[in-house]
Structures are given as structure tokens and as C-alpha cells.
Scaffold this motif. Sequence first.
Motif, PDB file in Angstrom:
ATOM      1  N   HIS A   1       0.840  -1.196   0.000  1.00  0.00           N
ATOM      2  CA  HIS A   1       0.000   0.000   0.000  1.00  0.00           C
ATOM      3  C   HIS A   1       0.880   1.254   0.000  1.00  0.00           C
ATOM      4  O   HIS A   1       0.676   2.171  -0.790  1.00  0.00           O
ATOM      5  CB  HIS A   1      -0.910   0.040   1.238  1.00  0.00           C
ATOM      6  CG  HIS A   1      -2.035  -0.925   1.202  1.00  0.00           C
ATOM      7  ND1 HIS A   1      -1.897  -2.219   1.612  1.00  0.00           N
ATOM      8  CD2 HIS A   1      -3.320  -0.776   0.805  1.00  0.00           C
ATOM      9  CE1 HIS A   1      -3.053  -2.838   1.477  1.00  0.00           C
ATOM     10  NE2 HIS A   1      -3.937  -1.981   0.987  1.00  0.00           N
ATOM     11  N   SER A   2       1.847   1.284   0.900  1.00  0.00           N
ATOM     12  CA  SER A   2       2.708   2.457   1.038  1.00  0.00           C
ATOM     13  C   SER A   2       3.546   2.696  -0.208  1.00  0.00           C
ATOM     14  O   SER A   2       3.658   3.824  -0.679  1.00  0.00           O
ATOM     15  CB  SER A   2       3.639   2.295   2.236  1.00  0.00           C
ATOM     16  OG  SER A   2       2.901   2.172   3.411  1.00  0.00           O
ATOM     17  N   SER A   3       4.145   1.641  -0.724  1.00  0.00           N
ATOM     18  CA  SER A   3       5.034   1.824  -1.872  1.00  0.00           C
ATOM     19  C   SER A   3       4.268   2.250  -3.120  1.00  0.00           C
ATOM     20  O   SER A   3       4.687   3.151  -3.845  1.00  0.00           O
ATOM     21  CB  SER A   3       5.871   0.566  -2.130  1.00  0.00           C
ATOM     22  OG  SER A   3       5.049  -0.538  -2.403  1.00  0.00           O
ATOM     23  N   VAL A   4       3.123   1.634  -3.361  1.00  0.00           N
ATOM     24  CA  VAL A   4       2.341   1.959  -4.552  1.00  0.00           C
ATOM     25  C   VAL A   4       1.751   3.370  -4.449  1.00  0.00           C
ATOM     26  O   VAL A   4       1.797   4.145  -5.411  1.00  0.00           O
ATOM     27  CB  VAL A   4       1.244   0.886  -4.764  1.00  0.00           C
ATOM     28  CG1 VAL A   4       0.214   1.329  -5.770  1.00  0.00           C
ATOM     29  CG2 VAL A   4       1.885  -0.429  -5.183  1.00  0.00           C
ATOM     30  N   LEU A   5       1.193   3.703  -3.292  1.00  0.00           N
ATOM     31  CA  LEU A   5       0.633   5.042  -3.122  1.00  0.00           C
ATOM     32  C   LEU A   5       1.705   6.123  -3.246  1.00  0.00           C
ATOM     33  O   LEU A   5       1.506   7.138  -3.919  1.00  0.00           O
ATOM     34  CB  LEU A   5      -0.072   5.155  -1.768  1.00  0.00           C
ATOM     35  CG  LEU A   5      -1.432   4.484  -1.680  1.00  0.00           C
ATOM     36  CD1 LEU A   5      -1.879   4.382  -0.222  1.00  0.00           C
ATOM     37  CD2 LEU A   5      -2.456   5.242  -2.497  1.00  0.00           C
ATOM     38  N   ALA A   6       2.834   5.923  -2.596  1.00  0.00           N
ATOM     39  CA  ALA A   6       3.908   6.923  -2.669  1.00  0.00           C
ATOM     40  C   ALA A   6       4.417   7.064  -4.103  1.00  0.00           C
ATOM     41  O   ALA A   6       4.598   8.187  -4.586  1.00  0.00           O
ATOM     42  CB  ALA A   6       5.048   6.544  -1.723  1.00  0.00           C
TER      43      ALA A   6
ATOM     44  N   SER B   1      -0.281  18.265  -3.688  1.00  0.00           N
ATOM     45  CA  SER B   1       0.703  17.479  -2.936  1.00  0.00           C
ATOM     46  C   SER B   1       0.231  17.220  -1.513  1.00  0.00           C
ATOM     47  O   SER B   1       0.362  16.101  -0.997  1.00  0.00           O
ATOM     48  CB  SER B   1       2.053  18.205  -2.900  1.00  0.00           C
ATOM     49  OG  SER B   1       2.557  18.381  -4.199  1.00  0.00           O
ATOM     50  N   VAL B   2      -0.320  18.239  -0.869  1.00  0.00           N
ATOM     51  CA  VAL B   2      -0.802  18.097   0.505  1.00  0.00           C
ATOM     52  C   VAL B   2      -1.960  17.097   0.569  1.00  0.00           C
ATOM     53  O   VAL B   2      -1.979  16.204   1.428  1.00  0.00           O
ATOM     54  CB  VAL B   2      -1.217  19.472   1.096  1.00  0.00           C
ATOM     55  CG1 VAL B   2      -1.986  19.309   2.391  1.00  0.00           C
ATOM     56  CG2 VAL B   2       0.011  20.336   1.307  1.00  0.00           C
ATOM     57  N   VAL B   3      -2.905  17.213  -0.348  1.00  0.00           N
ATOM     58  CA  VAL B   3      -4.055  16.298  -0.356  1.00  0.00           C
ATOM     59  C   VAL B   3      -3.593  14.856  -0.600  1.00  0.00           C
ATOM     60  O   VAL B   3      -4.021  13.926   0.097  1.00  0.00           O
ATOM     61  CB  VAL B   3      -5.099  16.733  -1.404  1.00  0.00           C
ATOM     62  CG1 VAL B   3      -6.144  15.650  -1.629  1.00  0.00           C
ATOM     63  CG2 VAL B   3      -5.759  18.040  -0.977  1.00  0.00           C
ATOM     64  N   LEU B   4      -2.714  14.654  -1.567  1.00  0.00           N
ATOM     65  CA  LEU B   4      -2.216  13.307  -1.850  1.00  0.00           C
ATOM     66  C   LEU B   4      -1.413  12.750  -0.677  1.00  0.00           C
ATOM     67  O   LEU B   4      -1.541  11.575  -0.333  1.00  0.00           O
ATOM     68  CB  LEU B   4      -1.385  13.304  -3.129  1.00  0.00           C
ATOM     69  CG  LEU B   4      -2.146  13.560  -4.426  1.00  0.00           C
ATOM     70  CD1 LEU B   4      -1.176  13.667  -5.606  1.00  0.00           C
ATOM     71  CD2 LEU B   4      -3.189  12.480  -4.677  1.00  0.00           C
ATOM     72  N   ALA B   5      -0.591  13.583  -0.055  1.00  0.00           N
ATOM     73  CA  ALA B   5       0.204  13.130   1.095  1.00  0.00           C
ATOM     74  C   ALA B   5      -0.696  12.749   2.266  1.00  0.00           C
ATOM     75  O   ALA B   5      -0.493  11.705   2.907  1.00  0.00           O
ATOM     76  CB  ALA B   5       1.194  14.213   1.514  1.00  0.00           C
ATOM     77  N   LEU B   6      -1.712  13.559   2.541  1.00  0.00           N
ATOM     78  CA  LEU B   6      -2.629  13.239   3.640  1.00  0.00           C
ATOM     79  C   LEU B   6      -3.418  11.963   3.351  1.00  0.00           C
ATOM     80  O   LEU B   6      -3.618  11.135   4.245  1.00  0.00           O
ATOM     81  CB  LEU B   6      -3.577  14.404   3.904  1.00  0.00           C
ATOM     82  CG  LEU B   6      -2.940  15.626   4.566  1.00  0.00           C
ATOM     83  CD1 LEU B   6      -3.945  16.777   4.651  1.00  0.00           C
ATOM     84  CD2 LEU B   6      -2.390  15.283   5.934  1.00  0.00           C
ATOM     85  N   GLY B   7      -3.868  11.804   2.122  1.00  0.00           N
ATOM     86  CA  GLY B   7      -4.582  10.575   1.759  1.00  0.00           C
ATOM     87  C   GLY B   7      -3.712   9.345   1.925  1.00  0.00           C
ATOM     88  O   GLY B   7      -4.144   8.326   2.480  1.00  0.00           O
ATOM     89  N   THR B   8      -2.475   9.444   1.473  1.00  0.00           N
ATOM     90  CA  THR B   8      -1.527   8.337   1.623  1.00  0.00           C
ATOM     91  C   THR B   8      -1.266   8.047   3.089  1.00  0.00           C
ATOM     92  O   THR B   8      -1.246   6.883   3.514  1.00  0.00           O
ATOM     93  CB  THR B   8      -0.211   8.671   0.888  1.00  0.00           C
ATOM     94  OG1 THR B   8      -0.494   8.874  -0.496  1.00  0.00           O
ATOM     95  CG2 THR B   8       0.813   7.572   1.043  1.00  0.00           C
ATOM     96  N   LEU B   9      -1.079   9.082   3.877  1.00  0.00           N
ATOM     97  CA  LEU B   9      -0.844   8.926   5.310  1.00  0.00           C
ATOM     98  C   LEU B   9      -2.021   8.217   5.988  1.00  0.00           C
ATOM     99  O   LEU B   9      -1.821   7.268   6.759  1.00  0.00           O
ATOM    100  CB  LEU B   9      -0.597  10.289   5.958  1.00  0.00           C
ATOM    101  CG  LEU B   9      -0.359  10.287   7.467  1.00  0.00           C
ATOM    102  CD1 LEU B   9       0.964   9.611   7.785  1.00  0.00           C
ATOM    103  CD2 LEU B   9      -0.363  11.714   7.994  1.00  0.00           C
ATOM    104  N   VAL B  10      -3.228   8.646   5.705  1.00  0.00           N
ATOM    105  CA  VAL B  10      -4.414   8.046   6.326  1.00  0.00           C
ATOM    106  C   VAL B  10      -4.535   6.575   5.960  1.00  0.00           C
ATOM    107  O   VAL B  10      -4.746   5.721   6.829  1.00  0.00           O
ATOM    108  CB  VAL B  10      -5.691   8.826   5.926  1.00  0.00           C
ATOM    109  CG1 VAL B  10      -6.950   8.058   6.297  1.00  0.00           C
ATOM    110  CG2 VAL B  10      -5.695  10.198   6.578  1.00  0.00           C
TER     111      VAL B  10
END
Length: 178
Positions: A101-106, A128-137
Motif C-alpha cells: 500500500h505504502s510503496s504503490v501510493l507513494a 501534494s498536501v491532499v495526496l500526502a494526507l490521503g496516503t498517510l491516512v
Amino acid sequence: MQGPDDQIMSWIDDHRVSWITSFTKALLHVNETHWILAMFGLVAAIVIVWRRAWRVGISTVWAVLTAGWISSLLKEHFERPRPQFPDALVQVDGWAMPSNHSSVLAAGCITFVCAVAWSSKRARLWTSVVLALGTLVICMAMVYLGAHWPTDVLAGWALGGAIGAAFGFVFKPRADAA
């Protein structure tokens, strides 16, 4: 002595909240529902065709596929078991390290941000902020549910980030192409 992974998982286990548990389980269910992922893919394809963003689409797809493939190979190499503690909320099969999940999303998010010819720095920043927050969640939900160790997620982010940056650099719009 417990390592940082064990300490974080113990802390999470002691501080779970019902609404967060419900949210993370729903998020996991959405992520495992292939027709929803197919719909996201279809919407992305329509946007790529409509906007004629072939470079962005191709680079992002290749980055995601590459990150997933390398992540799977590394899982087989490391053979790290998933968290096994009494109060894990989900049981997931397969090896844990690095988190797919982490590798593909990043990889997908970073490639996208790097490959798009942004109209403004503000648009790039907010995306960038929206994508980073989505990935983090999404990735933290996997830890919260007990499907991954925190370091699995960090390793996935590092792997995906490197792959995303490489694809983003290669497919970055050139100033002379405009």
C-alpha cells in the motif's frame, strides 16, 4: 526490551477508539473491493484522455506497477511476518515488509506531482498536501488495524518515493516541449 514497532503497536492497541476502528475497517474494505479500484482507474483514464495527459498517465501507471512489483519481490526476500498480537483487528496473509500500500501510493502520488505541468505553485502545493494526507491516512489505517508494522509502512514510503521520484524526473515536462 521492546523495539519501536512493538511499542507503537502496544500504544495503538491500548488507545483504540470505536469511530476510528469503524473508519479504518471501512477504508480497508474499500481498498480490497476491486470494482471500486477499477472505477478509480477508469476515472483516471478518462481524465488522462480528456486532458491529453499521456505523459502523466503513462509515468504514473508505470511507477505504480514498478513499485508493486519491486515491493512484492522484497517481501519474498525479507519474509517478515505481519504483526501477530491478540487484539489485531484484521488478519492479512503474506509477508509484511515493505508495505505494498505504502510503496504503490507513494510512487503514484510522487510521480503524478512531478510529471504534471502545473499551472501554479499553489495548485501543485495543494495537490501534494491532499495526496500526502490521503496516503498517510490509508497507510496508518493498515498499522492501526494490525496489518502492518510501522516500519513496513516507512520502508514502503521510501521505496515508493524513490521510484516515484525517478519516474517523475524521467517524465517531467521539459520547458522546450511547450
